[in-house]
Write a protein that holds these residues in place. Structure first.
Motif, short mmCIF file in Angstrom:
data_model
loop_
_atom_site.label_atom_id
_atom_site.label_comp_id
_atom_site.label_asym_id
_atom_site.label_seq_id
_atom_site.Cartn_x
_atom_site.Cartn_y
_atom_site.Cartn_z
N LYS A 76 11.00 -4.36 9.41
CA LYS A 76 10.67 -3.08 10.05
C LYS A 76 10.72 -1.93 9.05
O LYS A 76 10.57 -0.77 9.41
CB LYS A 76 11.63 -2.81 11.21
N ASN A 77 10.94 -2.27 7.80
CA ASN A 77 11.05 -1.29 6.73
C ASN A 77 9.67 -0.97 6.16
O ASN A 77 9.13 -1.70 5.33
CB ASN A 77 11.97 -1.82 5.64
N HIS A 78 9.09 0.13 6.58
CA HIS A 78 7.73 0.47 6.16
C HIS A 78 7.67 1.10 4.78
O HIS A 78 6.56 1.38 4.29
CB HIS A 78 7.08 1.38 7.21
N SER A 79 8.81 1.24 4.13
CA SER A 79 8.77 1.72 2.75
C SER A 79 8.18 0.68 1.80
O SER A 79 7.87 0.98 0.65
CB SER A 79 10.17 2.11 2.28
N VAL A 80 7.98 -0.55 2.30
CA VAL A 80 7.38 -1.60 1.47
C VAL A 80 5.87 -1.38 1.28
O VAL A 80 5.26 -1.97 0.38
CB VAL A 80 7.60 -3.00 2.08
N GLU A 81 5.28 -0.54 2.12
CA GLU A 81 3.82 -0.40 2.10
C GLU A 81 3.29 0.11 0.76
O GLU A 81 2.38 -0.49 0.17
CB GLU A 81 3.38 0.55 3.23
N ALA A 82 3.82 1.24 0.29
CA ALA A 82 3.28 1.88 -0.91
C ALA A 82 3.37 0.99 -2.15
O ALA A 82 2.37 0.81 -2.86
CB ALA A 82 3.95 3.22 -1.14
N PRO A 83 4.55 0.39 -2.46
CA PRO A 83 4.60 -0.46 -3.65
C PRO A 83 3.71 -1.70 -3.54
O PRO A 83 3.16 -2.16 -4.55
CB PRO A 83 6.08 -0.83 -3.78
N TYR A 84 3.57 -2.22 -2.34
CA TYR A 84 2.71 -3.39 -2.19
C TYR A 84 1.26 -3.03 -2.46
O TYR A 84 0.53 -3.78 -3.15
CB TYR A 84 2.86 -3.99 -0.78
N ILE A 85 0.83 -1.88 -1.97
CA ILE A 85 -0.54 -1.44 -2.23
C ILE A 85 -0.77 -1.22 -3.73
O ILE A 85 -1.80 -1.61 -4.28
CB ILE A 85 -0.84 -0.16 -1.43
N GLN A 86 0.20 -0.64 -4.40
CA GLN A 86 0.06 -0.43 -5.84
C GLN A 86 -0.05 -1.76 -6.58
O GLN A 86 -0.80 -1.87 -7.56
CB GLN A 86 1.23 0.40 -6.36
N ALA A 87 0.69 -2.77 -6.12
CA ALA A 87 0.60 -4.09 -6.75
C ALA A 87 -0.79 -4.71 -6.51
O ALA A 87 -1.37 -5.31 -7.42
CB ALA A 87 1.69 -5.01 -6.20
N ILE A 88 -1.30 -4.57 -5.30
CA ILE A 88 -2.65 -5.06 -4.99
C ILE A 88 -3.67 -4.43 -5.93
O ILE A 88 -4.53 -5.11 -6.50
CB ILE A 88 -3.01 -4.74 -3.53
N LEU A 89 -3.58 -3.12 -6.09
CA LEU A 89 -4.55 -2.40 -6.92
C LEU A 89 -4.42 -2.79 -8.39
O LEU A 89 -5.43 -2.86 -9.11
CB LEU A 89 -4.38 -0.89 -6.74
N LYS A 90 -3.22 -3.07 -8.83
CA LYS A 90 -3.04 -3.51 -10.21
C LYS A 90 -3.65 -4.89 -10.41
O LYS A 90 -4.30 -5.17 -11.44
CB LYS A 90 -1.55 -3.52 -10.57
#
Length: 451
Positions: free
Chosen positions: A77-91
């Motif tokens: 339920k921790n939505h702070s995971v969203e931003a770093p995961y997106i950055q990893a996808i983009l990398k």
């Protein structure tokens, strides 16, 4: 042979054939990341300008565990995971763009999960606009995403539509309250109604639903009631999947007893009930598990012989390069397959250290590529051309096909192989005839049952 006898014989663990070879049969010992890079570069050069490429983004997060699910997920339920995961996808995407060496032409983009709509509208907008900022869009593109009816907001739908998405798939599975509580997938019909109406109001041209038969406590009445409700919303296409009971792989499925599941005969009956209701209401049976109304692009691809199947399932865009981004995502570069590490923490570590996260793969041999074409023709077109059949036929295959012809599952002629109406539910079994790595009863590789 009677229907019950066919069921007893063929309802055995069988691959779903989203690839050939199937993942458990990959020759990982001969696979290197350098070979994978070469396969990607070669396929890109051969196909990008005309066909374009497909892109699958795996967003694994869910707020709660649906215990029937066999997908790779991360429950939080921790939505702070969203931003770093997106950055990893983009990398990771930037790494693939370096392999391409020039601007890719994007033909197909699909977001799967997990629950893609776990992510906020803002973060998803950032992800998609970043992906699209340095690509060409193919004239016949299709962008789609999977949504949970409970948390797919109108804002989600509008944002995706504004960025070119025209198809959405909602995971429904079953509408019976007892079944929903058992599989921990509580979603009122009203939420599905709202999400569907919002999508159509906004302008989506294809709304599809995923349904499952064989779940705990399903009965002929509950399945009939679910489909009757679904039909009032008239989805453009839908899938009606067999529940894959693999508790040795997915421990969450141990939340109910085997005795809570329908018997083999009842499970088959549930499928026939659903199939009958759908066909009675003008849905066309397409390939394995899928149904479509005649106006939908899935049906049009089916009748024109352009239907394709890959790790995303059935698709109308027959590309030869599919790049999978994210934890556990699988890529197909025609000459090779590759899969990313499955755990989110491992994915982060790999991307941060080396901008890629591949941990296994398979280099295609010439025999693999011929058999893959056979399986694609059968699973997409319910037939196999004689010229292709001649390239793989041997005494073993001939004997199995003749047996299936005698059982009424297919017929053989000078034109090749054609699956009968009786044989349509057994397509996975027919595909397995050509699978050089498959042996019924082999406990070293365990699949879900065919029916």
């Amino acid at each position: 042979m009677t229907a019950n006898a066919l069921l007893r014989k063929y309802d055995v663990p069988t691959p779903r054939y989203t690839s050939y070879p199937t993942v458990p049969a990959w020759n990982t010992s001969d696979f290197t990341k350098a070979q994978w890079t070469q396969a990607v570069a070669k396929t890109f050069e051969e196909t990008n300008d005309e066909k374009g490429i497909s892109l699958y983004i795996h967003l694994p997060f869910c707020e709660s565990l649906c215990t029937y699910c066999a997908c790779t997920t991360r429950i939080t339920k921790n939505h702070s995971v969203e931003a770093p995961y997106i950055q990893a996808i983009l990398k990771e995407w930037q790494g693939y763009k370096k392999i391409f060496g020039r601007k890719p032409t994007l033909r197909e983009l699909h977001l799967g999960g997990g629950t893609p709509t776990f992510f906020s509208v803002k973060n998803l907008h950032l992800l998609i606009t970043s992906i699209l900022e340095d690509v060409d869009i193919h004239p016949d593109y299709e962008f789609s995403f999977e949504g949970h009816p409970n948390n797919t907001s109108r804002e989600h739908l509008q944002m995706f539509y504004d960025l070119g998405f025209t198809r959405v798939s909602f995971g429904v599975q079953d509408l019976d309250e007892k079944v929903q509580h058992t599989i921990h997938r509580i979603q009122p019909f009203e939420n599905l109604l709202r999400a569907t109406q919002d999508a159509r109001d906004i302008g989506y041209t294809s709304v599809s639903y995923d349904l499952i038969y064989g779940l705990p406590f399903q009965t002929p009445f509950t399945v009939s009631e679910t489909i009757e409700k679904i039909l009032t919303l008239r989805p453009d296409r839908l899938s009606f999947y067999s529940y894959a009971h693999v508790p040795w792989i997915k421990p969450g499925q141990r939340g109910y007893e085997d005795s809570d599941l329908p018997t083999q005969a009842l499970k088959r009956h549930l499928y026939e009930i659903g199939r009958h209701l759908l066909k009675k209401n003008e849905y066309v049976d397409i390939g394995m598990d899928h149904f479509s109304l005649r106006h939908d692009t899935l049906f049009k691809a089916h009748i024109t012989g352009k239907l394709h199947r890959n790790f995303m399932g059935y698709t109308t865009t027959n590309t030869e390069l599919l790049i999978g981004l994210g934890a556990s995502a699988i890529s197909d570069a025609k000459y090779a397959y590759a899969q990313n590490v499955k755990h989110v923490e491992d994915y982060f570590a790999n991307i941060n250290e080396q901008a890629e996260a591949i941990f296994r793969g398979h280099i295609m041999q010439s025999e693999d590529m011929i058999i893959r074409q056979c399986i694609l023709q059968i699973s997409c077109n319910s037939k196999l051309d004689q010229a292709l059949l001649d390239r793989v036929q041997n005494d073993h295959i001939t004997t199995l096909l003749q047996t299936m012809e005698n059982e009424g599952l297919l017929y053989l002629s000078h034109d090749g192989l054609k699956i009968t109406t009786t044989g349509e539910p057994f397509i996975r079994n027919i595909c397995s005839v050509f699978d050089a790595n498959y042996s019924p009863g082999d406990e070293k590789i365990r699949f879900s049952k065919a029916i």
